[in-house]
Write a protein that holds these residues in place. Sequence first.
Motif, PDB file in Angstrom:
ATOM      1  N   ILE A 160       2.511   2.056  -3.097  1.00 50.64           N
ATOM      2  CA  ILE A 160       1.049   2.280  -4.025  1.00 50.64           C
ATOM      3  C   ILE A 160       0.870   3.804  -4.244  1.00 50.64           C
ATOM      4  O   ILE A 160       0.736   4.720  -5.233  1.00 50.64           O
TER       5      ILE A 160
ATOM      6  N   MET B  13       0.478   4.198 -10.525  1.00 49.00           N
ATOM      7  CA  MET B  13      -0.272   4.286  -9.786  1.00 49.00           C
ATOM      8  C   MET B  13      -1.353   2.809  -9.513  1.00 49.00           C
ATOM      9  O   MET B  13      -1.821   2.499  -8.932  1.00 49.00           O
ATOM     10  N   VAL B  14      -2.161   3.824 -10.629  1.00 50.95           N
ATOM     11  CA  VAL B  14      -3.623   3.310 -10.638  1.00 50.95           C
ATOM     12  C   VAL B  14      -3.105   1.699 -11.593  1.00 50.95           C
ATOM     13  O   VAL B  14      -4.442   1.033 -11.114  1.00 50.95           O
TER      14      VAL B  14
ATOM     15  N   ALA C 124      -2.560  -0.589  -8.220  1.00 47.97           N
ATOM     16  CA  ALA C 124      -3.310  -1.368  -7.733  1.00 47.97           C
ATOM     17  C   ALA C 124      -4.409  -1.806  -8.655  1.00 47.97           C
ATOM     18  O   ALA C 124      -4.884  -2.345  -7.496  1.00 47.97           O
ATOM     19  N   PHE C 125      -4.632  -2.033 -10.013  1.00 51.87           N
ATOM     20  CA  PHE C 125      -5.737  -2.385 -10.590  1.00 51.87           C
ATOM     21  C   PHE C 125      -4.862  -4.240 -10.100  1.00 51.87           C
ATOM     22  O   PHE C 125      -4.892  -5.584 -10.120  1.00 51.87           O
TER      23      PHE C 125
ATOM     24  N   PHE D 214       0.640  -1.335  -0.422  1.00 51.03           N
ATOM     25  CA  PHE D 214       0.366   0.140  -0.223  1.00 51.03           C
ATOM     26  C   PHE D 214       0.924   0.970  -0.125  1.00 51.03           C
ATOM     27  O   PHE D 214       0.229   2.387  -0.988  1.00 51.03           O
TER      28      PHE D 214
ATOM     29  N   THR E 191      -3.450  -5.402  -7.992  1.00 51.87           N
ATOM     30  CA  THR E 191      -3.929  -6.135  -6.431  1.00 51.87           C
ATOM     31  C   THR E 191      -4.974  -7.336  -6.923  1.00 51.87           C
ATOM     32  O   THR E 191      -5.227  -7.901  -5.575  1.00 51.87           O
ATOM     33  N   VAL E 192      -6.081  -7.158  -7.107  1.00 51.86           N
ATOM     34  CA  VAL E 192      -6.588  -7.561  -8.120  1.00 51.86           C
ATOM     35  C   VAL E 192      -5.987  -9.020  -8.693  1.00 51.86           C
ATOM     36  O   VAL E 192      -6.858  -9.920  -8.347  1.00 51.86           O
TER      37      VAL E 192
END
Lengths: 506, 739
Positions: free
Chosen positions: A406, A425-426, A429-430, A403, A432-433
């Motif tokens: 990111i 960053m975006v 973050a994806f 976290f 992590t999915v």
Amino acid sequence: MTTNNWLLPTITFLPLLAAAIMMVIPKGEEQLHKLIALAASLGGVVLGVVLLVRFDYSQAGVPQMVTDKSWIKLINSRFIMTMDGLSMPLFILTLALLPLVVIYSWDHIPSPGNPKAFLMLILVLQTGLLGSFVAEDLILFFVFFEVVLLPMYFMIGVWGGEQRQYASIKFFLYTLFGSALMILSFLALYFLVPTPTFDMRALPELAKGISTGTQVLLFGGMFVGFGIKVPMFPFHTWLPDAHTQAPTQGSVILAAVMLKLGTYGFVRIAVGILPEGARKWAPVIAVLAVIGIIYGALGCLAQTDMKRLIAFSSVAHMGFVMLGVSTLTHYGINAAMFGMVAHGLITGMLFFIAGSIKDRFHTLEIRRLGGLLIQAPRLGWILGFCTMASLGLPGLAGFWGEFPAILSAYQPSDGLNVALFRTLMVIAAFGTVLAAGYLLWLFQRTAFGTPTEEFADDPHIHDVTLHEWVAWVPMLGAIVLFGILPGLMFNVLNPAVEALLRAGNL
Amino acid sequence: MLDKVWIIPALPALGFLLTLCFGKRLGPSRAHFIGIPIVGVAFVLALVTAGQWMARDGALDERGAVSDIQQSCSREATTISSGGAAAGDGTANEGSTAEGGTGGDVVSAAPEATRAAESGGGTEELTRPVIRCLSWWHSGPLQFDIGTQLDGMAVLLLVVVTTISLLVHVYSSDYVNGDRRYTHYFAFLSLFTASMLFFVLAENTLQMMVGWELVGVCSFALIGHWWEEKPNSDAALKAFLTNRVGDVGLMIGVIVLFFAAGQNFSIYDINVMANNGRINHTLLLVSSCCLIAAVMSKSGQFILHTWLPDAMAGPTPVSALIHAATMVVAGIYMVGRLYPVFFHGLSIAGSSINLLAVVGSVTAVFGALLAFVQKDIKKVLAYSTVSQLGFMVTALGVGAWTAALFHLFTHAFFKAGLFLGAGSLSHSCGHSFDMVEDMGGMRKVMPRTFWTFVVGTLSLAGIFPLAGFWSKDEILAGTGGLGNAATGSYYFAFIMLLVAAAFTAAYMTRTIWYAFYGEYRGHGHPHENGSRITVPLVILAVLGAIAGFANLPGVLTFEHLVEPVGAYFPGHEQGLVHADFNLAVAILSTLAAVGGGLFSYLYYFRRSFKPLEGFSGRNRVAHAGKTLLENKYYLDKLYTDIIVGSIKKPIAAAAYWVNQHVIDGVVNGAGKGAVVAGKFVYEKVDQLLVDGAVNGVGSVAESSGGELRRFQTGHVQQYAALFFAAAALLCGVFVLILG
């Protein structure tokens, strides 16, 4: 602070000493060899505790416990070992891991056996790893960095899986190739600074005189050297092969500590000494890191072998670490350093589990596994716990590497392209999915459901053994502990990270 | 107690550990001996906390209002209470007005503070949040805390969560009795309770994220409780992964807010800054939109709601606790907690449309429609939950904050009661939830279940004077849909909710018909359940009937206890208007509910619409509509087959192919190239040229060559020994030089 502090060299060379003793003991004394290895590793832990007690936490940003001796006078290379907040977590991780690996080896010596040679290699490896984290002279660092290669080469080449020859050669040559460029940068640095030295404490100041263009070139050499070790996309292809073929212990050490030589080198040496070069390279590193996150995750989704999947997940996780480093902010570098230790614990555990599954089922093919929770419920739940930790669940260690990394990309260091980093960053973050996707998919396929017919009545499949418990409980405990109290590590790291950034005007 | 509320989540966390360690040793199906007492104590403590909160002192000025905030936790509170001496532009205004010195000329900067000041140093009641914290970690010069923020809504949730959790614990001790993973079940129930309470009390957004994810994991573990069957574990995975998609929004939203508020996670500070205009509007808008994505997944809003009906694969008490009463309202709670961000970011005041209101009202209708085509009684209730959560989101979107929280409160009781009622039905009907095939006529067999279910249904449908009526009515009035005084004039939302209210009554009547009337269609021997099941049902029915009196028009006890007043919450000056009770709205909503219910009653009970029966089979449009509903708007197909399918198979496979053939191809190619080059050098250069010259002295080397060859061909140990010797040499050199 005396310059005669013997603690660090003692801890570093203790495993080597043990290996020397083991060399003169005949091969047949298997129990004795194990005992010596265990004693040496526990000795290391005891000394590690001494180190933890004697370390001055209020001065974590300053090199402590300095040993500074004349070494190779000809090139003005000195034997310098120090400890600060950056080195400590990885150094302690390495120390703590060794006894666990030795205990695990008690009843898990891979074929073709020979505990003597196997444990000796592990001990030598340990000296190399420990030395790398405390060496404060570039040549000394390089020596330790290279010492690591050979034992790992033999571990994979002899105790490895079916394609061990290919994997070990690839590992060895690939890393060596990187090292060649790296030493080139070290030497160039030596000649370019006003007073030639390899002393890493003095170099950040001295290197300020080097023009940005030259810094970029020097950084490039280190980038390849460390980037291969990390491994960063696109230099990662040695890793899945090495991991898949290596014996369990090799994989654990490789994942838990060895990869960190690369990231540690990036932070300590490349960024620490060449901040201007780092600033120019940062966008490249960030883009490659984020490609690594997505690409590693996709690679995982395509795997059919559990161990190879875990290996690919390292590429993705190291992507988060490198993204943090590339922002050149305290959030990013703190996250990167935390992430290294967290990844070491979590992925190390995953490899341990994979090894134990392999011992029981003689296969790691995901398709053939299933219902682990029925046949070995504790092993299954530990696997579940580790997948949760690995996907960055808050409250467990993995989260604190992911976290803040990111987060750091939202506002990178001055002069870096904010729009680029926010886009990254975006995307990260994806990532992590996707991480949740492949890990849960792995867990569902191996642990949920009912056992496949092939193994349904296999009497060899048993739950976690005593040796496994002893080896794993400390790691599982650490994953929870650092997850709940991240301050334990951040507060040690942070002064050193701040000092590093201050020195580099970042 | 107010400053030690951390004990409340700590208790079930301890319960989790104890259950994990000792649960099995207590014997089979005994794990609740740990869980029930501990949650019971937590429940009592929550009530004590609520009592103390009610007895708190009001009538404070702005400085008094922050007097129970620990200094180190909040930069804003520090500025206010110290008179703003050390602050910059914006905060200086706020500070000076709080002192009451400058009067009313800085209205725009700090309306709340001004209000306090103007009214003579505090005749108006401001709420005093209780904030406590400890240092958690550091990065750079900043310290980040972990702590608790207790205010009206936190107290509300403490009570709701512990009440439902306690009842569900009791209910479960009968319902899952004899389950093979009884201990695990209770362990996760405790862990869930702890995580949810942790989330509720979170002092900062980072902590909120931690709680948010932890409840998700518990939900995952409990949905997949019977993981032997693939559909259950699929449902668990789907829930987790869908929520992860929303979590991306949460993560980015939190990050944007963190930097927008000057690198601060503190909820109180973010709220104060958002509320007095110190955060750029664009940033507020971006972060609200990101956070709405998180709400959509966690609180089952259309189009990320698809996991929630599947989550019914878990045990029914879990559905009642997690997927009806508590976890799924986490999204509502989060929006409520950060309300200034949404209020100003989405410009809710004075407007007639915004993202939150649209998402909510669309969900309310579309969720309700799906409930009509379900055969599984739990799925009816699941879609009903989706729809009711839509009501709450709409309420937040239209600026009716209290109405949203009030509906959360009443809904928790009657919906948990309905779920437990469905569980009770299934428990005696051979563990089937199919109300069309395996139920019917249960009215006579299970009277207690029947009556409690009817009360829950009437409350849900919004029939006067049950709880649902009051809360739903407040939401409808809050939209300002009849031109009455409200925060905005959200006609679209008003109409959608009215339609959804009519649907609600209709599908619930249908459910009652299938489950309780007609002839029994199953093959078992249904019977009423024991008291551990029926007592929680009765309690929840009673609560679901009377909870609405908490906020009777004119008295508004609930509003006074729960809604914050102060610099950290939008006030009247910023356009937040409390809609008064509106008789026209009340009549209209009652008409809608009665109308929907009556239509359904006539259709199913009286069969008055014979020509309509089988209509969807004859009319193409109706048929297409039904198919669309039965396929759940094809969203599952889109997600599972198209998105996940393509990532999992072609995209991942392509990436891996590139890895093996392109990237690795370069590496292997380089290796092979080196070998070829080496061969060339060896054969052409070395052997022909160099060796020719050397051959003369070659014979000398022959004997030593033999020695070397032993190393090349040889055993690993020799390599190791050689290697070790080199390392030892290094060591020796070192020792020698050091002298």
